[in-house]
Design a protein around this motif. Structure first.
Motif, PDB file in Angstrom:
ATOM      1  N   PHE A  11       0.869  -1.167   0.000  1.00  0.00           N
ATOM      2  CA  PHE A  11       0.000   0.000   0.000  1.00  0.00           C
ATOM      3  C   PHE A  11       0.910   1.222   0.000  1.00  0.00           C
ATOM      4  N   ARG A  12       0.951   1.916  -1.150  1.00  0.00           N
ATOM      5  CA  ARG A  12       1.792   3.115  -1.189  1.00  0.00           C
ATOM      6  C   ARG A  12       0.979   4.320  -0.731  1.00  0.00           C
ATOM      7  N   MET A  13       1.539   5.052   0.183  1.00  0.00           N
ATOM      8  CA  MET A  13       0.854   6.211   0.779  1.00  0.00           C
ATOM      9  C   MET A  13       1.898   7.285   1.043  1.00  0.00           C
ATOM     10  N   SER A  14       1.438   8.468   1.417  1.00  0.00           N
ATOM     11  CA  SER A  14       2.411   9.465   1.874  1.00  0.00           C
ATOM     12  C   SER A  14       1.970   9.990   3.225  1.00  0.00           C
ATOM     13  N   ILE A  15       2.939  10.552   3.911  1.00  0.00           N
ATOM     14  CA  ILE A  15       2.646  11.230   5.178  1.00  0.00           C
ATOM     15  C   ILE A  15       2.618  12.720   4.866  1.00  0.00           C
ATOM     16  N   ALA A  16       1.582  13.400   5.342  1.00  0.00           N
ATOM     17  CA  ALA A  16       1.520  14.853   5.108  1.00  0.00           C
ATOM     18  C   ALA A  16       2.446  15.519   6.132  1.00  0.00           C
ATOM     19  N   TRP A  17       3.513  16.087   5.624  1.00  0.00           N
ATOM     20  CA  TRP A  17       4.493  16.794   6.474  1.00  0.00           C
ATOM     21  C   TRP A  17       3.768  17.800   7.366  1.00  0.00           C
ATOM     22  N   SER A  18       2.757  18.477   6.789  1.00  0.00           N
ATOM     23  CA  SER A  18       2.057  19.528   7.531  1.00  0.00           C
ATOM     24  C   SER A  18       1.092  18.989   8.594  1.00  0.00           C
ATOM     25  N   ARG A  19       0.903  17.660   8.638  1.00  0.00           N
ATOM     26  CA  ARG A  19       0.132  17.084   9.750  1.00  0.00           C
ATOM     27  C   ARG A  19       1.058  16.855  10.948  1.00  0.00           C
ATOM     28  N   LEU A  20       2.322  16.563  10.639  1.00  0.00           N
ATOM     29  CA  LEU A  20       3.287  16.308  11.719  1.00  0.00           C
ATOM     30  C   LEU A  20       3.947  17.605  12.183  1.00  0.00           C
ATOM     31  N   PHE A  21       4.267  18.455  11.223  1.00  0.00           N
ATOM     32  CA  PHE A  21       4.857  19.770  11.535  1.00  0.00           C
ATOM     33  C   PHE A  21       4.025  20.803  10.765  1.00  0.00           C
ATOM     34  N   PRO A  22       2.990  21.344  11.411  1.00  0.00           N
ATOM     35  CA  PRO A  22       2.026  22.211  10.698  1.00  0.00           C
ATOM     36  C   PRO A  22       2.685  23.362   9.940  1.00  0.00           C
ATOM     37  N   ASN A  23       3.734  23.927  10.506  1.00  0.00           N
ATOM     38  CA  ASN A  23       4.433  25.006   9.800  1.00  0.00           C
ATOM     39  C   ASN A  23       5.716  24.507   9.145  1.00  0.00           C
ATOM     40  N   GLY A  24       6.193  23.389   9.553  1.00  0.00           N
ATOM     41  CA  GLY A  24       7.418  22.835   8.964  1.00  0.00           C
ATOM     42  C   GLY A  24       8.672  23.205   9.729  1.00  0.00           C
ATOM     43  N   ASP A  25       8.635  24.321  10.488  1.00  0.00           N
ATOM     44  CA  ASP A  25       9.875  24.726  11.161  1.00  0.00           C
ATOM     45  C   ASP A  25       9.805  24.545  12.681  1.00  0.00           C
ATOM     46  N   GLU A  26       8.776  23.844  13.172  1.00  0.00           N
ATOM     47  CA  GLU A  26       8.712  23.592  14.618  1.00  0.00           C
ATOM     48  C   GLU A  26       9.821  22.598  15.011  1.00  0.00           C
ATOM     49  N   LEU A  27      10.143  22.603  16.296  1.00  0.00           N
ATOM     50  CA  LEU A  27      11.163  21.656  16.761  1.00  0.00           C
ATOM     51  C   LEU A  27      10.538  20.332  17.183  1.00  0.00           C
ATOM     52  N   GLU A  28       9.273  20.396  17.599  1.00  0.00           N
ATOM     53  CA  GLU A  28       8.592  19.175  18.061  1.00  0.00           C
ATOM     54  C   GLU A  28       7.375  18.876  17.192  1.00  0.00           C
ATOM     55  N   PRO A  29       7.101  17.593  16.961  1.00  0.00           N
ATOM     56  CA  PRO A  29       5.947  17.255  16.114  1.00  0.00           C
ATOM     57  C   PRO A  29       4.618  17.390  16.832  1.00  0.00           C
ATOM     58  N   ASN A  30       3.571  17.421  16.026  1.00  0.00           N
ATOM     59  CA  ASN A  30       2.206  17.553  16.521  1.00  0.00           C
ATOM     60  C   ASN A  30       1.683  16.152  16.908  1.00  0.00           C
ATOM     61  N   PRO A  31       1.411  15.907  18.198  1.00  0.00           N
ATOM     62  CA  PRO A  31       1.033  14.558  18.646  1.00  0.00           C
ATOM     63  C   PRO A  31      -0.200  14.004  17.932  1.00  0.00           C
TER      64      PRO A  31
END
Ligand code: BG6
Length: 489
Positions: free
Chosen positions: A100-120
């Motif tokens: 099953f090929r899928m992608s992870i939305a970067w903006s779901r884990l790091f909404p702005n992309g430059d945070e130091l910690e991910p979004n739980p």
């Protein structure tokens, strides 16, 4: 003893379909997700050539940022996979998917992309997805960046032209590896990495108007920064998750010379070098090829690099090669006298020997065998996967509720047959994931009417419909293909 050629698909061949978070998930403002470049893409008229609308302007970005709803931006609502992934994965399991090929939305884990910690909450969502895939013993093939980088990285940093993105992306990758490493063996760094030149805004966040005549240089700078980012991610993966593998992914724009004139043949080679092999050569061989150095010199392209970049790129190459395959193109020194047509990410010269889809994409199953063999010759022994291949078409729901998509079956059958041929030729193909298991929002035009799935989704271009999932005729056909490991096509 001299061995025999393989007779068909190898045992354990990976069968499934591909998807991208930004085309299926929806839930754009849920779970703490930030806006991504995909969330500024408006629905387009299919009559308008792709080339005219893929350059997003600053004005369009500002308008999208200020817009709260979903209607104007179809990728924001997707097909509601965010809430229905269990049902969708169960349907794929019914077809017998082993991958099953899928992608992870970067903006779901790091909404702005430059945070130091991910979004739980974002982390939690993909944990649930991976658990579901595991339940059905499906091998996830996970793209880390599929035309969905956080929009903030565009407005704040100008996208991948800025080296700062290297470490932000690596931080995101490390989080993905550490969170999901026990589920995932096959990672893919960037979807259609040559999109840096052909789908620049969605691949890199670079806005053309910012760069004037330095635009081309900026696209190569972005590519360089992505090469370094991938190398750093591979380094971490090797150290921490040694069984995992990183792949690269390209859309090859497979080419034929317009005539047998030597000039056309040279043009074809030049186009293949710059449009496709530039990327795969660097990811697979770890070095900038001579033809690229010459091109940079001839076109005054100067990249901002550090010496350590080249050592990293050389040491941390990728482990396998994947590509999407929809259509082929022509190279000709003579531009006059050719009709043009739309194709995946770019306009093509029309090949009089090929039919085309309703969207003008030229259909060429044999070209797939040719491309596989070109890659196999170029990178001997390399493991390859065809991770996208499919027919965008308008489906009709019959009075009895069925969808008789024989055209899709025919398209896929003819391509899979050619993969089988290329395995007989000696290509080391280990997987095939069609585009796509279910209908989704088109990447290029953000339409719903352009359907690719085995599973019909009741949703139209006005975002109306029940979202009910319904197997098409091709669903049962593909199930048989998988059951017989590609013997019954
Ligand atoms: C590829 C993309 O370019 O083509 C997919 O990786 C995309 O995301 C696919 O959906 C088909 O393109 P489109 O524009 O018809 O959706």
């Amino acid at each position: 003893m001299l061995k025999h050629a393989p007779n068909g698909f190898p045992i354990g061949f990976l069968w499934g379909s591909a998807s991208a978070a930004c085309q299926i998930e929806g839930g754009c403002s849920e779970g703490g997700k930030g806006l991504s470049v995909a969330d500024v893409a408006m629905k387009q008229d299919k009559e308008v050539p792709r080339i005219e609308y893929k350059n997003v302007t600053k004005e369009q970005i500002n308008a999208a940022e200020g817009y709260v709803g979903e209607e104007l931006y179809p990728k924001r609502h997707g097909v509601d996979y965010y809430h229905r992934f269990k049902e969708d994965i169960a349907l794929c399991a019914q077809m017998g998917f082993t991958a099953f090929r899928m992608s992870i939305a970067w903006s779901r884990l790091f909404p702005n992309g430059d945070e130091l910690e991910p979004n739980p909450e974002g982390l939690g969502f993909y944990h649930e997805v991976f658990k579901e895939l595991k339940k059905y013993k499906m091998e996830p093939i996970v793209t880390l960046s599929h035309f969905e980088m956080p929009l903030h990285l565009v407005t704040q940093y100008g996208g991948w032209a800025d080296r700062k993105l290297i470490d932000m992306f690596v931080r995101y990758c490390k989080v993905c590896f550490d969170e999901y490493g026990s589920y995932v063996t096959y990672w893919i760094n960037f979807n259609e990495m040559n999109g840096t030149r052909f789908n620049t805004f969605y691949s890199t966040g670079i806005v053309r108007e910012d760069w004037g005549d330095k635009f081309e240089q900026a696209t190569y700078q972005a590519a360089h920064n992505q090469f370094v980012a991938s190398a750093k991610a591979v380094k971490y993966l090797r150290e921490k998750w040694s069984n995992a593998r990183m792949g690269c992914m390209v859309v090859p724009f497979t080419r034929y010379p317009g005539t047998c004139k030597p000039e056309d043949v040279m043009k074809m080679q030049h186009d293949m070098h710059l449009d496709c092999y530039f990327y795969t050569d660097i990811y697979m061989r770890g070095e900038y090829p001579g033809y690229a150095l010459r091109y940079f010199d001839d076109h005054q392209i100067q990249l901002e690099t550090e010496d350590r970049d080249f050592e990293l790129i050389k040491t941390y190459t990728v482990d396998y090669l994947t590509f999407s395959y929809y259509s082929t193109s022509i190279s000709s020194v003579e531009q006059e006298g050719w009709e043009t047509t739309d194709g995946n990410l770019s306009q093509q010269l029309k090949n009089p020997y090929l039919e085309a889809s309703e969207w003008g994409w030229q259909i060429d199953p044999m070209g797939l065998r040719y491309q596989l063999s070109c890659f196999a010759d170029r990178y001997p022994g390399v493991e390859m996967m065809v991770v996208e291949n499919g027919l965008g078409a308008q489906d009709i729901v019959e009075a009895d509720g069925s969808i008789q998509d024989d055209y899709r079956i025919d398209y896929l059958r003819r391509h899979i047959e050619q993969i089988k041929e290329s395995i007989r030729d000696g290509a080391n193909v280990i997987g095939y994931t069609s585009w796509s298991s279910m209908d989704c929002i088109s990447s290029g035009t953000s339409e719903m009417a352009k359907r690719y799935g085995f599973i019909y989704i009741d949703l139209d271009d006005n975002n109306e419909g029940t979202l009910e999932r319904k197997p098409k005729k091709s669903f049962y056909w593909y199930k048989k293909v998988i059951e017989t490991n590609g013997e019954k096509l």
